[in-house]
Design a protein around this motif. Structure first.
Motif: not given
Length: 598
Positions: A275-284
């Motif tokens: 049930d994860t509610p977010l798509r995440i894009s990471v910036y290193h």
């Protein structure tokens, strides 16, 4: 469904295909209206999606959608208005969870604690309620907005008569304050601090004992880590609570703008629960030794690495910004210990030579760049460095989408130049919403302060601006951002720089299609079109039909969908709560680094 098997052959392929067909189910949602954010088809009545691919298969009238999916079940949402899930392309869920969600107490002015008196009352209240000896954490004291004194050890000891250890983080991320009992947790004998770490310092009284103040990340990390490990037993759960908090405002896609290697397992775990509610894009973070490394995720639609995060200058709330104009000298700015400046290029965290070297390191790897920048001088330096690197690596005119973040003091001509370079910007409405009344006439001359966060100019330059809240700096209130930027009002209702107001259409683009574009996800999310993921936000009313001044009063978020699944936030929290917390203690350390970096 996975079709991996030790066996090969057409028979297996056929079985898998039949299994997928059997599992496939199309569902139709009908709403009072659907704002698609698709310019070719701006309004609809129904949307269909495949529950296996999680993607939209039809958008239009109910009859048209049913004709394309005659076997589909129809769920009528009644009066609900459906939109693409909101997108906040600049976030910090990791530190957001650690520093704002229980067991931490969020006492920032943006969270309702408008005065130092309110902060003191909260500290006293929680000290009286908590079990004896339990350490407590508070975050968000703001000397400028709350007119707070420096909360020294002497002050905090009076506020905590129980004698429990407490720590209070400054809203700027550059300082932490603690009481005498906390020094025992740190292992300091008779409250005597150790030697200052490189890049940080401990405040000292005349007799050499601690005054209860730690400045900058190295010092904050040294004192906060042992206390946070005691105060936060399940750090991943804290981050999950911030995920849920963002979801409650209608957000379905965001980013982690200060990613480091220690965050891989936590973000993988959060992306993997049903049930994860977010798509995440990471910036290193460019400062992390592993920043150049490729990071692979099992499901890149839910979590993936986009690019590199860099910092041009500091924060306007401490006067550490590379800007061409000074702060006004008055009681408010003096009490907040603002550096009056102007600092010009002295406010930069890097020289141009250093910036060129950093861009030389990461540009050939194909990463998207994203620069924290607030000052006008800083923006000029960043654009100079970007232009140099883009030309050097033959990226001029390509679809690189390099970003610049915040840009409180940016000018119209700078946005025009950014557009000519293919640079896009993510703007920070919260800086205007919460500090706007101070910016105009107290912090700066009206000609500067009234134009802070010149989002109208950004749209005019066609740099595809988005909105963000830089959580945990401010609540991720998308509807408040829309209301305030369309009406150009602060949280007190005052108007400054009405010429920078945007249209409703522009504001909606900022929180949907423009955010998707900046995250390089415009083929996945941001608008409701065939082939994109079925990510929705349910609203109680049509934003375009409500008086813009009444949006936060008249429009409520009723829920979100991610990949065609209605998100159950309670289930999500329960799923994360069941994960072994011992695997994610690294979040404590990374959150301390992160709190300074945004």
């Amino acid at each position: 469904m996975s079709c991996k098997s030790p066996f090969n052959g057409l028979a297996l392929i056929s079985i898998c295909c039949l299994a997928n067909i059997a599992l496939a189910e199309t569902q139709i949602l009908k709403a009072s209206t659907i704002i698609t954010m698709d310019e070719k088809n701006p309004r609809a009545e129904a949307v269909a999606f495949d529950t296996v691919t999680k993607k939209i298969t039809a958008v239009g009238s109910l009859s048209d959608v049913q004709a394309k999916a005659p076997q589909a079940t129809v769920k009528d949402l009644g009066s609900t208005v459906l939109m693409p899930g909101f997108i906040e392309p600049h976030g910090h869920p990791g530190v957001g969870g650690i520093l704002t969600q229980s067991p931490t107490f969020w006492v920032a002015p943006t969270n309702g604690y408008k005065t130092w008196e309110a902060v003191k009352a909260k500290i006293k209240q929680e000290d009286a309620k908590a079990p004896a000896g339990t350490p407590l954490m508070f975050n968000g004291v703001d000397k400028l907005l709350q007119q707070a004194p420096e909360p020294t050890r002497e002050i905090l000891d009076v506020l905590t008569p129980s004698g429990r250890p407490i720590i209070l983080f400054d809203n700027s991320g550059h300082a932490a304050y603690f009481n005498t009992s906390a020094t025992k947790v740190f292992g300091w004998t008779n409250a005597n601090p150790p030697k200052n770490p490189v890049g940080g310092s401990f405040g000292r009284n005349a007799d050499g004992t601690s005054n209860g103040v730690a400045l900058e990340v190295p010092a904050i990390m040294e004192i906060a880590t042992p206390l946070m490990l005691k105060a936060i037993p399940h750090p991943l759960l804290s981050v999950a609570k911030f995920y849920a908090y963002m979801s409650s405002f209608g957000i379905t896609s965001s980013s982690e703008m200060t990613y480091n290697a220690e965050q891989y397992k936590p973000y993988l775990a959060l992306a993997s629960v049903p049930d994860t509610p977010l798509r995440i894009s990471v910036y290193h973070m460019s400062t992390d030794p592993t920043a150049a490394d490729e990071v692979k995720w099992p499901d890149p639609s839910m979590a993936r690495k986009n690019g590199i995060k860099l910092w041009a200058d500091g924060t306007p709330w401490l006067g550490t910004v590379a800007q061409s104009f000074p702060y006004l000298d008055n009681e408010r700015t003096r009490n907040a210990q603002i550096i009056l400046g102007p600092l010009g290029e002295k406010g930069m965290n890097y020289t141009r030579t250093q910036l060129d070297q950093i861009l030389d390191k990461f540009t050939p790897l194909g990463y998207q760049m994203a620069f924290h920048c607030n000052g006008d001088v800083g923006f000029d330096v960043v654009l100079d460095a970007y232009e140099n690197a883009l030309a050097k690596y033959n990226l001029m005119g390509t679809d690189h989408r390099w970003r610049v973040e915040h840009l409180g003091a940016a000018r119209a001509d700078q946005f025009i130049r950014a557009a000519s370079l293919g640079v896009t910007v993510s703007m920070a409405p919260f800086q205007y919403i919460y500090w706007g009344d101070l910016l105009d006439g107290t912090m700066f001359e009206p000609a500067i302060g009234s134009q802070w966060e010149a989002i109208g100019s950004a749209f005019a330059a066609n740099v595809r601006p988005s909105f963000h809240n830089d959580g945990p700096v401010s609540p991720p209130d998308v509807l408040l951002n829309i209301q305030s930027m369309v009406t150009r009002t602060t949280d007190s209702g005052k108007v400054h720089g009405a010429n920078q107001a945007v249209t409703m259409d522009q504001a909606l683009k900022a929180v949907t299609v423009n955010g998707a574009y900046q995250l390089k996800r415009e083929n996945e999310v941001g608008s409701l079109e065939v082939g994109k993921y079925a990510d929705f936000v349910e609203l109680s009313a049509d934003l375009t039909k409500v008086n813009p001044l009444e949006i936060t009063e008249k429009v409520k978020v009723r829920g979100t969908w991610v990949g065609g699944k209605k998100i159950d936030l309670k289930n999500f929290i329960d799923q994360v709560d069941a994960i072994d917390p011992s695997q994610h203690k690294g979040l404590i350390k990374s959150s301390i680094v992160d709190m300074h970096a945004h």
